[in-house]
Design a protein around this motif. Structure first.
Motif, PDB file in Angstrom:
ATOM      1  N   ILE A  82      -2.493 -12.126 -23.942  1.00 42.83           N
ATOM      2  CA  ILE A  82      -3.289 -11.606 -24.979  1.00 42.83           C
ATOM      3  C   ILE A  82      -2.506 -12.094 -26.180  1.00 42.83           C
ATOM      4  N   ALA A  83      -1.308 -12.010 -26.464  1.00 34.73           N
ATOM      5  CA  ALA A  83      -0.501 -12.715 -27.384  1.00 34.73           C
ATOM      6  C   ALA A  83       0.437 -13.504 -26.623  1.00 34.73           C
ATOM      7  N   GLU A  84       0.002 -14.729 -26.458  1.00 27.65           N
ATOM      8  CA  GLU A  84       0.547 -15.828 -25.688  1.00 27.65           C
ATOM      9  C   GLU A  84       1.884 -16.378 -26.605  1.00 27.65           C
ATOM     10  N   SER A  85       2.670 -16.904 -25.834  1.00 29.47           N
ATOM     11  CA  SER A  85       3.912 -17.528 -26.420  1.00 29.47           C
ATOM     12  C   SER A  85       3.674 -18.858 -27.233  1.00 29.47           C
ATOM     13  N   GLU A  86       4.166 -18.795 -28.360  1.00 30.51           N
ATOM     14  CA  GLU A  86       3.917 -20.413 -29.128  1.00 30.51           C
ATOM     15  C   GLU A  86       4.304 -21.568 -28.444  1.00 30.51           C
ATOM     16  N   ILE A  87       5.355 -21.495 -27.401  1.00 29.77           N
ATOM     17  CA  ILE A  87       5.627 -22.629 -26.563  1.00 29.77           C
ATOM     18  C   ILE A  87       5.210 -22.064 -25.187  1.00 29.77           C
ATOM     19  N   SER A  88       4.529 -23.396 -24.825  1.00 31.29           N
ATOM     20  CA  SER A  88       4.030 -22.935 -23.142  1.00 31.29           C
ATOM     21  C   SER A  88       5.183 -23.785 -22.372  1.00 31.29           C
ATOM     22  N   ASN A 127       8.066 -19.156 -12.620  1.00 30.29           N
ATOM     23  CA  ASN A 127       6.806 -19.745 -12.805  1.00 30.29           C
ATOM     24  C   ASN A 127       5.785 -18.692 -12.782  1.00 30.29           C
ATOM     25  N   TYR A 128       5.674 -17.789 -11.602  1.00 29.61           N
ATOM     26  CA  TYR A 128       4.630 -16.876 -11.607  1.00 29.61           C
ATOM     27  C   TYR A 128       4.576 -15.872 -12.576  1.00 29.61           C
ATOM     28  N   PHE A 129       5.644 -15.426 -13.192  1.00 28.92           N
ATOM     29  CA  PHE A 129       6.070 -14.332 -14.127  1.00 28.92           C
ATOM     30  C   PHE A 129       6.298 -14.730 -15.371  1.00 28.92           C
ATOM     31  N   GLN A 130       5.929 -16.115 -15.840  1.00 24.29           N
ATOM     32  CA  GLN A 130       5.988 -16.933 -16.942  1.00 24.29           C
ATOM     33  C   GLN A 130       5.386 -16.085 -18.117  1.00 24.29           C
ATOM     34  N   HIS A 131       4.106 -15.672 -17.926  1.00 30.68           N
ATOM     35  CA  HIS A 131       3.591 -14.970 -19.022  1.00 30.68           C
ATOM     36  C   HIS A 131       4.122 -13.375 -19.274  1.00 30.68           C
ATOM     37  N   LEU A 132       4.442 -12.890 -18.340  1.00 32.90           N
ATOM     38  CA  LEU A 132       5.260 -11.627 -18.468  1.00 32.90           C
ATOM     39  C   LEU A 132       6.520 -11.852 -19.211  1.00 32.90           C
ATOM     40  N   ILE A 133       7.304 -13.083 -19.004  1.00 39.10           N
ATOM     41  CA  ILE A 133       8.465 -13.216 -19.436  1.00 39.10           C
ATOM     42  C   ILE A 133       8.542 -13.717 -21.027  1.00 39.10           C
ATOM     43  N   SER A 193       1.260  -3.755 -17.527  1.00 37.36           N
ATOM     44  CA  SER A 193      -0.042  -3.333 -17.731  1.00 37.36           C
ATOM     45  C   SER A 193      -1.179  -4.413 -17.882  1.00 37.36           C
ATOM     46  N   ALA A 194      -0.607  -5.149 -18.920  1.00 38.36           N
ATOM     47  CA  ALA A 194      -1.514  -6.369 -19.460  1.00 38.36           C
ATOM     48  C   ALA A 194      -1.142  -7.563 -18.325  1.00 38.36           C
ATOM     49  N   PHE A 195      -0.149  -7.850 -17.966  1.00 41.20           N
ATOM     50  CA  PHE A 195       0.207  -8.709 -16.740  1.00 41.20           C
ATOM     51  C   PHE A 195      -0.696  -8.534 -15.407  1.00 41.20           C
ATOM     52  N   TRP A 196      -0.409  -7.200 -15.128  1.00 42.16           N
ATOM     53  CA  TRP A 196      -1.126  -7.126 -13.795  1.00 42.16           C
ATOM     54  C   TRP A 196      -2.710  -7.123 -13.997  1.00 42.16           C
ATOM     55  N   ALA A 197      -3.198  -6.499 -15.098  1.00 42.47           N
ATOM     56  CA  ALA A 197      -4.733  -6.505 -15.349  1.00 42.47           C
ATOM     57  C   ALA A 197      -5.049  -8.083 -15.236  1.00 42.47           C
ATOM     58  N   SER A 198      -4.638  -9.080 -15.927  1.00 44.53           N
ATOM     59  CA  SER A 198      -4.959 -10.340 -15.696  1.00 44.53           C
ATOM     60  C   SER A 198      -4.817 -11.082 -14.268  1.00 44.53           C
ATOM     61  N   LYS A 199      -3.930 -10.605 -13.709  1.00 41.20           N
ATOM     62  CA  LYS A 199      -3.627 -11.226 -12.317  1.00 41.20           C
ATOM     63  C   LYS A 199      -4.676 -10.629 -11.444  1.00 41.20           C
ATOM     64  N   HIS A 200      -5.031  -9.541 -11.806  1.00 41.56           N
ATOM     65  CA  HIS A 200      -6.262  -8.858 -10.776  1.00 41.56           C
ATOM     66  C   HIS A 200      -7.636  -8.954 -11.600  1.00 41.56           C
ATOM     67  N   HIS A 201      -7.766  -9.851 -12.496  1.00 38.82           N
ATOM     68  CA  HIS A 201      -9.013  -9.973 -13.096  1.00 38.82           C
ATOM     69  C   HIS A 201      -9.663  -8.593 -13.567  1.00 38.82           C
ATOM     70  N   VAL A 202      -8.930  -7.706 -14.156  1.00 39.12           N
ATOM     71  CA  VAL A 202      -9.313  -6.673 -14.813  1.00 39.12           C
ATOM     72  C   VAL A 202      -9.523  -6.970 -16.320  1.00 39.12           C
ATOM     73  N   SER A 203     -10.658  -6.675 -16.808  1.00 38.16           N
ATOM     74  CA  SER A 203     -10.835  -7.103 -18.254  1.00 38.16           C
ATOM     75  C   SER A 203     -10.446  -6.138 -19.192  1.00 38.16           C
ATOM     76  N   LEU A 204      -9.263  -6.689 -20.026  1.00 41.07           N
ATOM     77  CA  LEU A 204      -8.758  -5.687 -21.027  1.00 41.07           C
ATOM     78  C   LEU A 204      -9.800  -5.757 -22.424  1.00 41.07           C
ATOM     79  N   ALA A 205     -10.770  -6.392 -22.466  1.00 38.19           N
ATOM     80  CA  ALA A 205     -11.949  -6.391 -23.450  1.00 38.19           C
ATOM     81  C   ALA A 205     -12.567  -5.172 -23.331  1.00 38.19           C
TER      82      ALA A 205
END
Length: 623
Positions: free
Chosen positions: A53-59, A40-46, A557-569
């Motif tokens: 950023i490019a999220e899975s079509e199925i949540s 559950n914690y790593f669901q976006h990574l997996i 890097s994208a997963f860590w950035a989101s978890k640590h509130h580092v804006s990739l914008a």
């Protein structure tokens, strides 16, 4: 076939206490809960192509939450059969589809979860037993659910969960120079990226290093054949538990280690659990509650308290025995309100009785404190009085007291009962599993491959076996029957001479190591279990694929950035570091420390801006 049928029938008829099976349910359920919490914690990574950023079509968010609730029900033994079925369905649909992040525990869990749909794990230490007591008990007639189970319940889980796994694994280990030289423990544990603890105190002892390696090899080789013999079982159980507790401390696969260790609970002597339970129960109850055996409400309250009072601190006696102890209390008062007396002779009436009872049940103790507070005490008293004043209006339903029956003796055909049908199905499934694992060994086993190549028939045999590849895929996905080339030199470690780390560099030049590999090269919090397998052997590997590594760098890097509130914008820079290490060929003193001391090289960058990424890294294998 007849001999197997007779063995299965004998095991089916052998009734043993269900406490060990229930304890396994709790231990395995907790481990599985941790695995799904991690998922559950790593669901976006997996699941996301690019995390957040490019999220899975199925949540999978709500499916995973529902799964966690289901596992908690399973642990508590609440709706055990239904929760087991849901658990297996979710295992099959979610875990079985994790191709990029799959690892060997997935298949063990698939097989175990399949069997748990049929094994009666809820016959002890369960809320299902309590619900059955409440459903079928009536005044003057208390229903006691069955607390034994067939010996097959224990053996089936051990057979599919670990015995067949060890047996298959031997057909890889016996073709591995690393294992045959006794380096199966020393080699992986001496590579920083494969461990999170510095076990040099063990690794630097040649006797211990070789001893652990050879003991593991022999243990896995004999387990399937000797574990069923009581003469050898205890030594195998002790060795197996020690092996998996060692894995827990040495390698970043804790849930695999604990799940396998939990299976050994099923091999401990059945009578131990009864003895242990009796040892834990209080010899002298500290509170005695007198209940009206003619009142359905009192009977149900008694059943609930007794069921939850695991340590036996509360005794229940019928109202007829209260007169000798509570001489000064009028009979009308005893009938109107529940009374109790503690070991000091203090009498409690009404709600106070239940507060005292809760204070003696460890998980209800906080509620007993809460019920003493003025506001909650007033609300609880009103609730108690409402029930107590009408308790004789609650009468048993017409179907209460009709206890469930066993269907084993019911005839399906002439001289063919439900039990006969079950035994035949179990015997057939046993043969099916043996044949399926045998096929996998012939199709993928490294030792078999080497033998077939030596006699120049490997191509012919493999060609014939490949026609049944769909059969192997089906067994893997549905029953968890598969190959187990785990911790192999040829597959994983031989020639693995680098460690890749990612470091975030902020605008002030401050560096933060992503929790993949630390400064020593050892694993960090992010790479545990399936994440460790993916990062160390897929994004990386002994022969690095540049495309897979780039995908891993982007993903983590994208997963860590989101978890640590580092804006990739905004523009963000991640430095790619590489530590070159040695690939051993034999035992060496202090090898792990020398690899930890190797320097890091800054070799590339991952640059994010406007949520777009550029990866610049050299060819790792040429460094």
């Amino acid at each position: 076939m007849k001999k197997l049928y007779n063995i299965v029938s004998k095991l089916y008829d052998t009734e043993v206490p269900a406490q060990g099976l229930a304890l396994f349910r709790i231990l395995y359920g907790i481990v599985f809960l941790m695995e799904v919490l991690q998922l559950n914690y790593f669901q976006h990574l997996i699941f996301d192509p690019i995390p957040y950023i490019a999220e899975s079509e199925i949540s999978f968010k709500f499916a995973l939450i529902f799964w966690l609730i289901t596992i908690i029900c399973f642990i508590l033994g609440l709706f055990t059969r239904i929760s087991s079925i849901i658990n297996y369905v979710l295992t099959f649909t979610i875990i079985a589809g994790l191709d990029k992040f799959e690892y060997h525990l997935d298949y063990a869990m698939t097989g175990i979860n399949f069997l748990l749909m049929f094994v009666p794990t809820g016959r002890a230490f369960s809320l299902d037993n309590l619900l059955a007591k409440l459903k079928y008990s009536i005044p003057q007639k208390i229903y006691e659910p069955k607390t034994t189970t067939s010996m097959l319940s224990y053996y089936s889980l051990v057979g599919l969960g670990i015995a067949m796994v060890y047996f298959d694994s031997m057909f890889y280990k016996l073709a591995s120079p690393m294992w045959l030289k006794g380096l199966g423990f020393w080699w992986p544990t001496s590579l920083p990226f494969a461990t999170y603890l510095d076990l040099s105190i063990l690794l630097n002892s040649k006797i211990i290093s070789y001893g652990f390696g050879f003991v593991t090899l022999v243990f896995e080789g004999v387990f399937l054949f000797y574990v069923w013999n009581k003469k050898y079982r205890n030594i195998l159980v002790l060795t197996g538990i020690g092996l998996h507790l060692g894995i827990l401390h040495a390698y970043p696969i804790p849930w695999f280690a604990l799940a396998a260790a939990g299976l050994y609970v099923l091999l401990l002597p059945y009578e131990w659990w009864t003895i242990l339970h009796n040892k834990l129960r209080s010899k002298t109850p500290t509170l005695t509650i007198f209940y009206n055996s003619d009142s359905l409400v009192d009977v149900r309250c008694m059943l609930i308290i007794k069921h939850l009072d695991f340590f036996g601190k509360i005794a229940y006696l019928p109202l007829s025995e209260a007169k000798a102890t509570l001489k000064e209390v009028p009979e009308e008062a005893l009938i109107a309100d529940v009374h109790s007396i503690n070991s000091s002779g203090k009498v409690f009436v009404g709600l106070a009785t239940y507060i005292e009872a809760w204070s003696r049940i460890w998980f209800l103790w906080p509620f007993s404190i809460l019920m003493r507070l003025p506001l909650f005490n007033t609300l609880a008293k009103n609730c108690y009085q409402s029930i107590a004043s009408n308790k004789f209006e609650f009468v048993p339903a017409t179907n209460m007291g009709i206890t469930p029956i066993s269907y084993d003796s019911v005839s399906i055909l002439k001289d063919f009962t439900v039990k006969d049908f079950k035994v035949r199905i179990i015997a057939f499934f046993t043969i099916y599993c043996i044949v399926s694992q045998g096929y996998i060994i012939m199709y993928k086993g490294l030792l078999v491959t080497n033998i077939l190549e030596a006699i120049h028939v490997n191509g012919i045999v493999r060609g014939a076996l490949s026609k049944f590849h769909g059969f192997a895929v089906f067994n893997q996905k549905v029953f968890g029957i598969t190959s187990h080339p785990v911790f192999m030199d040829k597959v994983h470690f031989n020639g693995y001479n680098h460690i890749v780390a990612i470091v975030y560099k902020d605008k002030n030049g401050q560096e933060t190591w992503l929790p993949l590999n630390n400064e020593k090269g050892q694993v960090g919090p992010y790479i545990t279990g399936r994440e460790w397998v993916e990062w160390s052997f897929r994004s990386n590997s002994k022969n690095v694929s540049q495309e897979k590594l780039k995908d891993g760098l982007i993903r983590y890097s994208a997963f860590w950035a989101s978890k640590h509130h580092v804006s990739l914008a905004e523009k963000q820079t991640f430095v790619v570091k590489v530590k070159k290490i040695d690939s051993p060929t034999g035992w060496e003193d202090d090898f792990l420390h020398r690899q930890m001391a190797k320097p890091w090289m800054d070799v590339g960058q991952v640059i994010w801006e406007n949520k777009e990424v550029q990866v610049s890294i050299p060819e790792i294998e040429k460094l």
